[in-house]
Design a protein around this motif. Structure first.
Motif, PDB file in Angstrom:
ATOM      1  N   THR A 116      43.714  42.617  -8.360  1.00  0.00           N
ATOM      2  CA  THR A 116      45.295  43.209  -7.266  1.00  0.00           C
ATOM      3  C   THR A 116      46.359  42.687  -8.709  1.00  0.00           C
ATOM      4  O   THR A 116      46.416  42.047  -9.724  1.00  0.00           O
ATOM      5  CB  THR A 116      45.841  41.771  -5.982  1.00  0.00           C
ATOM      6  N   THR A 118      49.529  41.568  -9.715  1.00  0.00           N
ATOM      7  CA  THR A 118      50.114  40.789  -9.054  1.00  0.00           C
ATOM      8  C   THR A 118      51.913  40.957 -10.617  1.00  0.00           C
ATOM      9  O   THR A 118      51.883  40.785 -11.656  1.00  0.00           O
ATOM     10  CB  THR A 118      50.451  39.294  -8.684  1.00  0.00           C
ATOM     11  N   PRO A 130      48.360  52.469  -9.246  1.00  0.00           N
ATOM     12  CA  PRO A 130      46.956  51.165  -8.152  1.00  0.00           C
ATOM     13  C   PRO A 130      46.120  52.820  -8.017  1.00  0.00           C
ATOM     14  O   PRO A 130      46.575  53.904  -7.588  1.00  0.00           O
ATOM     15  CB  PRO A 130      48.734  51.077  -7.169  1.00  0.00           C
ATOM     16  N   ASP A 133      44.128  50.282  -2.166  1.00  0.00           N
ATOM     17  CA  ASP A 133      45.369  49.524  -1.248  1.00  0.00           C
ATOM     18  C   ASP A 133      44.309  48.271  -0.335  1.00  0.00           C
ATOM     19  O   ASP A 133      43.146  48.947  -0.190  1.00  0.00           O
ATOM     20  CB  ASP A 133      45.850  50.239   0.073  1.00  0.00           C
ATOM     21  N   THR A 135      43.837  44.542   1.676  1.00  0.00           N
ATOM     22  CA  THR A 135      44.333  43.347   2.620  1.00  0.00           C
ATOM     23  C   THR A 135      43.184  42.251   2.490  1.00  0.00           C
ATOM     24  O   THR A 135      42.563  42.312   1.903  1.00  0.00           O
ATOM     25  CB  THR A 135      45.019  44.244   4.027  1.00  0.00           C
ATOM     26  N   GLN A 136      44.066  41.628   2.875  1.00  0.00           N
ATOM     27  CA  GLN A 136      43.010  39.988   3.090  1.00  0.00           C
ATOM     28  C   GLN A 136      42.603  39.695   4.485  1.00  0.00           C
ATOM     29  O   GLN A 136      43.091  40.680   5.080  1.00  0.00           O
ATOM     30  CB  GLN A 136      43.539  38.905   2.766  1.00  0.00           C
ATOM     31  N   THR A 163      42.322  33.636  -6.704  1.00  0.00           N
ATOM     32  CA  THR A 163      42.572  35.607  -6.253  1.00  0.00           C
ATOM     33  C   THR A 163      43.369  35.058  -5.334  1.00  0.00           C
ATOM     34  O   THR A 163      43.795  33.834  -5.290  1.00  0.00           O
ATOM     35  CB  THR A 163      41.177  35.526  -4.913  1.00  0.00           C
ATOM     36  N   THR A 164      43.935  35.984  -4.849  1.00  0.00           N
ATOM     37  CA  THR A 164      44.909  36.194  -4.157  1.00  0.00           C
ATOM     38  C   THR A 164      44.582  35.886  -2.828  1.00  0.00           C
ATOM     39  O   THR A 164      45.676  35.301  -2.121  1.00  0.00           O
ATOM     40  CB  THR A 164      45.342  37.959  -3.935  1.00  0.00           C
ATOM     41  N   ASP A 206      39.120  39.414   0.535  1.00  0.00           N
ATOM     42  CA  ASP A 206      40.191  41.263   0.083  1.00  0.00           C
ATOM     43  C   ASP A 206      38.577  41.722   1.234  1.00  0.00           C
ATOM     44  O   ASP A 206      37.959  41.652   2.151  1.00  0.00           O
ATOM     45  CB  ASP A 206      39.743  41.622  -1.002  1.00  0.00           C
ATOM     46  N   GLU A 231      48.377  44.754  -0.711  1.00  0.00           N
ATOM     47  CA  GLU A 231      48.081  44.178  -2.177  1.00  0.00           C
ATOM     48  C   GLU A 231      47.670  45.770  -2.758  1.00  0.00           C
ATOM     49  O   GLU A 231      47.018  46.735  -2.067  1.00  0.00           O
ATOM     50  CB  GLU A 231      46.892  43.806  -2.223  1.00  0.00           C
ATOM     51  N   GLN A 232      47.716  46.372  -3.959  1.00  0.00           N
ATOM     52  CA  GLN A 232      46.972  46.915  -4.289  1.00  0.00           C
ATOM     53  C   GLN A 232      46.810  46.742  -5.812  1.00  0.00           C
ATOM     54  O   GLN A 232      46.596  46.161  -6.637  1.00  0.00           O
ATOM     55  CB  GLN A 232      48.453  48.084  -4.479  1.00  0.00           C
ATOM     56  N   TYR A 233      45.637  47.317  -6.228  1.00  0.00           N
ATOM     57  CA  TYR A 233      44.389  47.286  -6.932  1.00  0.00           C
ATOM     58  C   TYR A 233      44.663  47.995  -8.779  1.00  0.00           C
ATOM     59  O   TYR A 233      45.479  49.289  -8.448  1.00  0.00           O
ATOM     60  CB  TYR A 233      42.886  47.188  -7.221  1.00  0.00           C
TER      61      TYR A 233
END
Ligand code: GLN
Length: 275
Positions: A116, A118, A130, A133, A135-136, A163-164, A206, A231-233
């Motif tokens: 992600t 950040t 990016p 996309d 999410t958790q 991790t996020t 994720d 989030e975006q990778y």
């Protein structure tokens, strides 16, 4: 005259020394790096060396033959192809990837790890545009009725260290004063194993990695809740490596434009959610 002769001889010696050094550098080229035709410097000639942290299916994980495959691998292969080299993947702890230390140390040219983008990581890495996309998601064993973090009071929640997802849960626990014990695992496999063997009551990572796990372990685990973290990778290069970053972004843009991205998405992730 005498001193001129001396300095001439020294100049000749210096030239000879320079030739030796140049010659050695030439021989060692294979080991000390290379430059592609487009002028992109690489740590190893003929290869685009990628740092990642395995396993992280469907982004990168070994297949039955041990070959590392996945969504990120396929996208970075396109970059390698553009540069006229082959991708070589190095498995290394996530901490060294996200801190920039692996890239700074010349361990790899690029980091591709379902990572992600950040603000904190942007301080130490240069991210590509990016490319995904995410999410958790909170996963539980099938049949567990839990739907919220609040319902996990007194329970243990597994996260993946660094991790996020870990950040998200720790922040939630703190902000909402939740009575949850957060347990960190060193990688996704250890975290999923902990959930499967009930060392934890739920686990956060994720969403796509849970979807992949569920596909391969039908009926065992389900997603109890999603957290839209937006989030975006991004792929990352060493700070200041503008040439490689440009090649990565051009490669991503081309793949999006000609349908290759969609193909790779369909292969590794599945049908795109319709907005
Ligand atoms: N997307 C998450 C992060 O960047 C997890 C990445 C990973 O575990 N490989 O922290």
């Amino acid at each position: 005259m005498k001193s001129l002769g001396y300095s001439r001889r020294m100049a000749t010696l210096a030239t000879a020394a320079a030739l030796v050094v140049g010659g050695l550098a030439g021989c060692a080229k294979e080991d000390t790096g290379g430059t592609t035709e487009g002028g992109v410097a690489l740590i190893k000639a003929g290869a685009l060396t990628t740092c990642t942290h395995l396993p992280y299916a469907p982004f990168q994980a070994p297949d039955e033959t041990g070959k590392v495959v996945g969504f990120d691998v396929a996208l970075v292969d396109l970059v390698a192809k553009k540069l006229g080299v082959t991708q070589e993947i190095i498995d290394t702890p996530f901490e060294g990837i996200k801190s920039g230390s692996d890239l700074n140390a010349g361990k790899c040219d690029i980091a591709a790890a379902g990572m992600t983008i950040t603000d904190e990581r942007k301080q130490v890495l240069d991210f590509s545009d990016p490319y995904f996309d995410a999410t958790q998601a909170l996963a539980v064993l099938t049949g567990n009725q839990v739907k919220t973090l609040e319902e996990l009071a007194g329970k243990r929640v597994g996260v993946q260290g660094g991790t996020t997802g870990e950040d998200y849960i720790k922040t939630q626990v703190e902000q909402k004063s939740l009575d949850i014990e957060v347990v960190s695992y060193k990688d996704l496999a250890a975290q999923q194993q902990a959930l499967a063997t009930k060392q934890v009551d739920a686990a956060v990572n994720d969403l796509p990695v849970w979807n992949e796990y569920i596909k391969n372990n039908v009926g065992k685990v389900e997603v109890a809740a999603g957290f839209d973290t937006g989030e975006q990778y991004g792929f990352a290069v060493k700070k200041g490596n503008a040439e490689l970053l440009k090649a990565v972004n051009e490669s991503l843009a081309a793949a999006r434009a000609d349908g290759t991205y969609d193909q790779i998405y369909a292969t590794w992730i599945g049908a795109k959610p319709t907005a």
